[in-house]
Design an enzyme around this catalytic site. Sequence first.
Site, PDB file in Angstrom:
ATOM      1  N   GLY A 150       3.324  -0.189  -6.551  1.00  0.00           N
ATOM      2  CA  GLY A 150       2.328  -1.700  -7.498  1.00  0.00           C
ATOM      3  C   GLY A 150       2.602  -2.581  -6.521  1.00  0.00           C
ATOM      4  O   GLY A 150       2.677  -3.723  -7.235  1.00  0.00           O
ATOM      5  N   ARG A 183       1.059  -1.578   0.308  1.00  0.00           N
ATOM      6  CA  ARG A 183      -0.377  -0.214   0.287  1.00  0.00           C
ATOM      7  C   ARG A 183       1.202   1.213   0.333  1.00  0.00           C
ATOM      8  O   ARG A 183       0.606   2.115   0.823  1.00  0.00           O
ATOM      9  CB  ARG A 183      -0.929   0.249   1.350  1.00  0.00           C
ATOM     10  CG  ARG A 183      -1.747  -1.106   1.210  1.00  0.00           C
ATOM     11  CD  ARG A 183      -2.698  -1.041   2.473  1.00  0.00           C
ATOM     12  NE  ARG A 183      -4.176  -1.150   2.006  1.00  0.00           N
ATOM     13  CZ  ARG A 183      -5.103  -2.297   3.053  1.00  0.00           C
ATOM     14  NH1 ARG A 183      -4.301  -1.497   4.429  1.00  0.00           N
ATOM     15  NH2 ARG A 183      -5.870  -3.140   2.919  1.00  0.00           N
ATOM     16  N   GLY A 223       2.057   2.408  -3.227  1.00  0.00           N
ATOM     17  CA  GLY A 223       1.901   3.381  -4.346  1.00  0.00           C
ATOM     18  C   GLY A 223       2.800   2.979  -5.570  1.00  0.00           C
ATOM     19  O   GLY A 223       2.968   3.582  -6.474  1.00  0.00           O
ATOM     20  N   ASP A 240      -1.629   0.264 -13.303  1.00  0.00           N
ATOM     21  CA  ASP A 240      -0.391  -0.601 -12.737  1.00  0.00           C
ATOM     22  C   ASP A 240       0.060  -2.381 -13.397  1.00  0.00           C
ATOM     23  O   ASP A 240       1.088  -1.247 -13.549  1.00  0.00           O
ATOM     24  CB  ASP A 240      -0.993  -0.643 -11.269  1.00  0.00           C
ATOM     25  CG  ASP A 240      -0.885   0.692 -10.424  1.00  0.00           C
ATOM     26  OD1 ASP A 240      -1.139   1.422 -10.906  1.00  0.00           O
ATOM     27  OD2 ASP A 240      -1.221   0.010  -8.768  1.00  0.00           O
TER      28      ASP A 240
END
Length: 318
Positions: free
Chosen positions: A101, A97, A99, A146
């Site tokens: 990916g 968590r 950012g 992502d």
Amino acid sequence: MKAYAYAPGKIIICGEHFVVYGATALAAAINRGTTAEAEPSPTTTIYSKDLAGKADLSTSSIPEKLKPIAAAITAVKEHLGEKKGVKLTIQSDLPYRSGLGSSSSSAVAAVAASALALGHKLPLDDVVRLAMSAERIVHKNPSGIDVQASTRGGLLLFTKGSQPEPVELKRKVRFVVASTGVERETSALIERVRLWREQNPSLFNSLVDSTTILSRCCAEALILGDLKRAGAILNFFHTTLSWLGVSIKEIERIVEAALSSPSALGAKLTGAGGGGNVIILCSEEGVEGVAEAVSRVASEAFVTPLPNSGVKTWVQKS
Ligand code: PMV
């Protein structure tokens, strides 16, 4: 026989959030990622030390953090029409968590390794489609950026619903990635942006249009090695994302520390915001100095060269 897959994490260079509403964004695979090991087995099990431990898909008590991977493997088995199970172990050097990916690289690696263990090397389009079943659980309404970056690698101009356009750099570019150490929930941040958009519809739409132009302009600047121009675009996006309310003081502290160095040409939050990571573009000779300067205010900082390859698979005969 054991099958393996490695899938990289990603940074969004520009266009996060606006990409959900149709803008073109620019993303790139980084030099960290997730490795999945899979072997055929009578039942399907998932093991991850970084996430919640263990899950047996024949039971109903799958830990929350493993549900996306469980959905992806179920999708793989359905797609292949396979009754056999897989024993899957995943290990990631991406913080959860943040950012970068981690969820999509885990899903991509899990999909590619499970299919290979079941005797199939999947085409990249199938890897993307099947890994998206995990992303839908994590993000509810993901743009797909992502998963595309993790699967295809390199730098990509991405517009929701279209095939990504690869961006070929003439020379390697290095970014500093600095972590706030703050975990956040992408779906909550997407909701915050949705509310902002509801209150400012025409302004938001004009930002979506500008994002498409600026993402292309940033890609062109990176191709030409015009790092000053690319850095200015990063700064524009950071200001805009802060205005939308997705920055926090820990992000601002890193951005400020980065930009106080004359070598830093641009800095912005990457991904959904609310914590996670900041990316910094510097003059080539200043990269190490900036990484060191920001590591004083960040929980961790590392340098990623671009481009990096996408998902890779291999087998090991026992
Ligand atoms: O989960 P993150 O932090 O990598 O954010 C993904 C980027 C968003 O644009 C915020 C969401 C999306 O699906 O594109």
